[in-house]
Design a protein around this motif. Sequence first.
Motif, PDB file in Angstrom:
ATOM      1  N   TYR A 171       0.813  -1.216   0.000  1.00 32.06           N
ATOM      2  CA  TYR A 171       0.000   0.000   0.000  1.00 32.06           C
ATOM      3  C   TYR A 171       0.851   1.273   0.000  1.00 32.06           C
ATOM      4  O   TYR A 171       0.324   2.368  -0.153  1.00 32.06           O
ATOM      5  N   LEU A 172       2.172   1.118   0.189  1.00 31.66           N
ATOM      6  CA  LEU A 172       3.053   2.278   0.155  1.00 31.66           C
ATOM      7  C   LEU A 172       3.415   2.695  -1.272  1.00 31.66           C
ATOM      8  O   LEU A 172       3.991   3.755  -1.472  1.00 31.66           O
ATOM      9  N   LYS A 173       3.091   1.855  -2.240  1.00 36.36           N
ATOM     10  CA  LYS A 173       3.502   2.103  -3.627  1.00 36.36           C
ATOM     11  C   LYS A 173       3.059   3.476  -4.145  1.00 36.36           C
ATOM     12  O   LYS A 173       3.855   4.186  -4.766  1.00 36.36           O
ATOM     13  N   PRO A 174       1.813   3.910  -3.897  1.00 41.57           N
ATOM     14  CA  PRO A 174       1.423   5.245  -4.411  1.00 41.57           C
ATOM     15  C   PRO A 174       2.179   6.397  -3.752  1.00 41.57           C
ATOM     16  O   PRO A 174       2.222   7.492  -4.305  1.00 41.57           O
ATOM     17  N   TYR A 175       2.768   6.157  -2.589  1.00 44.11           N
ATOM     18  CA  TYR A 175       3.396   7.239  -1.834  1.00 44.11           C
ATOM     19  C   TYR A 175       4.910   7.298  -2.024  1.00 44.11           C
ATOM     20  O   TYR A 175       5.483   8.386  -2.060  1.00 44.11           O
ATOM     21  N   ILE A 176       5.564   6.140  -2.143  1.00 42.30           N
ATOM     22  CA  ILE A 176       7.026   6.137  -2.279  1.00 42.30           C
ATOM     23  C   ILE A 176       7.494   5.612  -3.628  1.00 42.30           C
ATOM     24  O   ILE A 176       8.692   5.633  -3.913  1.00 42.30           O
ATOM     25  N   GLY A 177       6.559   5.118  -4.444  1.00 37.03           N
ATOM     26  CA  GLY A 177       6.927   4.641  -5.767  1.00 37.03           C
ATOM     27  C   GLY A 177       7.042   3.128  -5.832  1.00 37.03           C
ATOM     28  O   GLY A 177       7.221   2.450  -4.814  1.00 37.03           O
ATOM     29  N   ALA A 178       6.953   2.603  -7.050  1.00 42.90           N
ATOM     30  CA  ALA A 178       6.964   1.158  -7.257  1.00 42.90           C
ATOM     31  C   ALA A 178       8.330   0.546  -6.969  1.00 42.90           C
ATOM     32  O   ALA A 178       8.437  -0.522  -6.355  1.00 42.90           O
TER      33      ALA A 178
ATOM     34  N   PRO B  73      11.034   1.665  -4.998  1.00 47.54           N
ATOM     35  CA  PRO B  73      11.378   1.551  -3.572  1.00 47.54           C
ATOM     36  C   PRO B  73      10.535   0.502  -2.842  1.00 47.54           C
ATOM     37  O   PRO B  73      11.045  -0.227  -1.980  1.00 47.54           O
ATOM     38  N   THR B  74       9.243   0.416  -3.185  1.00 42.40           N
ATOM     39  CA  THR B  74       8.380  -0.585  -2.552  1.00 42.40           C
ATOM     40  C   THR B  74       8.851  -1.990  -2.876  1.00 42.40           C
ATOM     41  O   THR B  74       8.905  -2.864  -1.998  1.00 42.40           O
ATOM     42  N   SER B  75       9.213  -2.228  -4.140  1.00 43.54           N
ATOM     43  CA  SER B  75       9.704  -3.548  -4.549  1.00 43.54           C
ATOM     44  C   SER B  75      11.003  -3.904  -3.833  1.00 43.54           C
ATOM     45  O   SER B  75      11.210  -5.050  -3.430  1.00 43.54           O
ATOM     46  N   ILE B  76      11.882  -2.924  -3.685  1.00 40.62           N
ATOM     47  CA  ILE B  76      13.155  -3.167  -2.988  1.00 40.62           C
ATOM     48  C   ILE B  76      12.895  -3.555  -1.528  1.00 40.62           C
ATOM     49  O   ILE B  76      13.485  -4.509  -1.009  1.00 40.62           O
ATOM     50  N   ILE B  77      11.995  -2.820  -0.873  1.00 39.01           N
ATOM     51  CA  ILE B  77      11.690  -3.092   0.536  1.00 39.01           C
ATOM     52  C   ILE B  77      11.056  -4.471   0.702  1.00 39.01           C
ATOM     53  O   ILE B  77      11.467  -5.265   1.569  1.00 39.01           O
TER      54      ILE B  77
ATOM     55  N   ALA C  52      13.556  -7.256   0.146  1.00 41.27           N
ATOM     56  CA  ALA C  52      14.456  -7.386   1.298  1.00 41.27           C
ATOM     57  C   ALA C  52      13.764  -8.115   2.454  1.00 41.27           C
ATOM     58  O   ALA C  52      14.370  -8.965   3.112  1.00 41.27           O
ATOM     59  N   VAL C  53      12.481  -7.802   2.668  1.00 40.49           N
ATOM     60  CA  VAL C  53      11.727  -8.472   3.729  1.00 40.49           C
ATOM     61  C   VAL C  53      11.580  -9.960   3.416  1.00 40.49           C
ATOM     62  O   VAL C  53      11.754 -10.817   4.300  1.00 40.49           O
ATOM     63  N   PHE C  54      11.260 -10.281   2.174  1.00 38.20           N
ATOM     64  CA  PHE C  54      11.142 -11.680   1.762  1.00 38.20           C
ATOM     65  C   PHE C  54      12.458 -12.429   1.967  1.00 38.20           C
ATOM     66  O   PHE C  54      12.491 -13.541   2.506  1.00 38.20           O
ATOM     67  N   LEU C  55      13.547 -11.830   1.530  1.00 41.88           N
ATOM     68  CA  LEU C  55      14.853 -12.477   1.646  1.00 41.88           C
ATOM     69  C   LEU C  55      15.192 -12.740   3.113  1.00 41.88           C
ATOM     70  O   LEU C  55      15.601 -13.857   3.483  1.00 41.88           O
ATOM     71  N   PHE C  56      15.027 -11.726   3.948  1.00 44.48           N
ATOM     72  CA  PHE C  56      15.318 -11.867   5.371  1.00 44.48           C
ATOM     73  C   PHE C  56      14.442 -12.946   6.007  1.00 44.48           C
ATOM     74  O   PHE C  56      14.921 -13.791   6.775  1.00 44.48           O
ATOM     75  N   SER C  57      13.150 -12.926   5.675  1.00 36.82           N
ATOM     76  CA  SER C  57      12.225 -13.860   6.313  1.00 36.82           C
ATOM     77  C   SER C  57      12.476 -15.299   5.883  1.00 36.82           C
ATOM     78  O   SER C  57      12.393 -16.220   6.711  1.00 36.82           O
ATOM     79  N   PHE C  58      12.774 -15.519   4.602  1.00 41.40           N
ATOM     80  CA  PHE C  58      13.051 -16.883   4.145  1.00 41.40           C
ATOM     81  C   PHE C  58      14.306 -17.435   4.803  1.00 41.40           C
ATOM     82  O   PHE C  58      14.331 -18.585   5.258  1.00 41.40           O
ATOM     83  N   ILE C  59      15.356 -16.631   4.867  1.00 38.85           N
ATOM     84  CA  ILE C  59      16.592 -17.073   5.515  1.00 38.85           C
ATOM     85  C   ILE C  59      16.346 -17.365   6.986  1.00 38.85           C
ATOM     86  O   ILE C  59      16.750 -18.420   7.515  1.00 38.85           O
ATOM     87  N   LEU C  60      15.649 -16.438   7.668  1.00 34.73           N
ATOM     88  CA  LEU C  60      15.382 -16.615   9.091  1.00 34.73           C
ATOM     89  C   LEU C  60      14.487 -17.823   9.349  1.00 34.73           C
ATOM     90  O   LEU C  60      14.744 -18.619  10.267  1.00 34.73           O
TER      91      LEU C  60
END
Length: 209
Positions: free
Chosen positions: A111-118, A120-124, A127-135
């Motif tokens: 839901y942050l995509k309209p505010y910070i752009g596609a 930056p949202t994809s990068i965030i 990163a969350v997916f990568l961290f969570s899968f490893i953890l």
Amino acid sequence: MFDLIYSPLKAIARAKRERSYRRTLLVLLAASVFSGVIPIVSKSLFMLSPWKFALALGAGLLVTHVLLAIFLQLVLHILTQRGGFYEALTTSSYGFFILSASFLVNTLLAYLKPYIGAVPTSIITTAVFLFSFILAYAVTLRTAVELFQADLFTIIIALLIVYMAVAITVYIFAIKMLMGRFTSLEGVSSLAKGSLLGMPSVSGMNPFG
């Protein structure tokens, strides 16, 4: 239960020390609820009634992880002669909780995509997916090692046996369903062909059947 994310080693040590089914079931239930909430939060998943889909998804994943725990207990009991259902269910639930929480967070971050752009949202979210899968997979392995008191190699082999067996079973089931659908379509095609020719589509009477 969120100490699984910010302090996983302490959470695992506590599970080993206290052996609380209540805590393990609470973690599993919370993970199932998180998974069920995702279709409600994400508009792209409104395939059916969102509440019905959410309930079915949450309940299905809960039952799936209980079954995985049963299979994991069976395999590790044969390989190590140690551990029981509590150890297996805790192992399955802890990794599941981390993944379901991360999927829910990523759904909300969209839901942050309209505010910070596609971008930056994809990068965030990536990163969350990568961290969570490893953890999640690290916590799953560590939990199994600590609770079953087995070496890491044995744990990896046991998990591979369970996951490969489940994957093969699902594949065979999908093939059977697909073949059954093809057989059904052939039957309908034969019936339609007989009807178009004005002939009964009974075996032995329709030369085209």
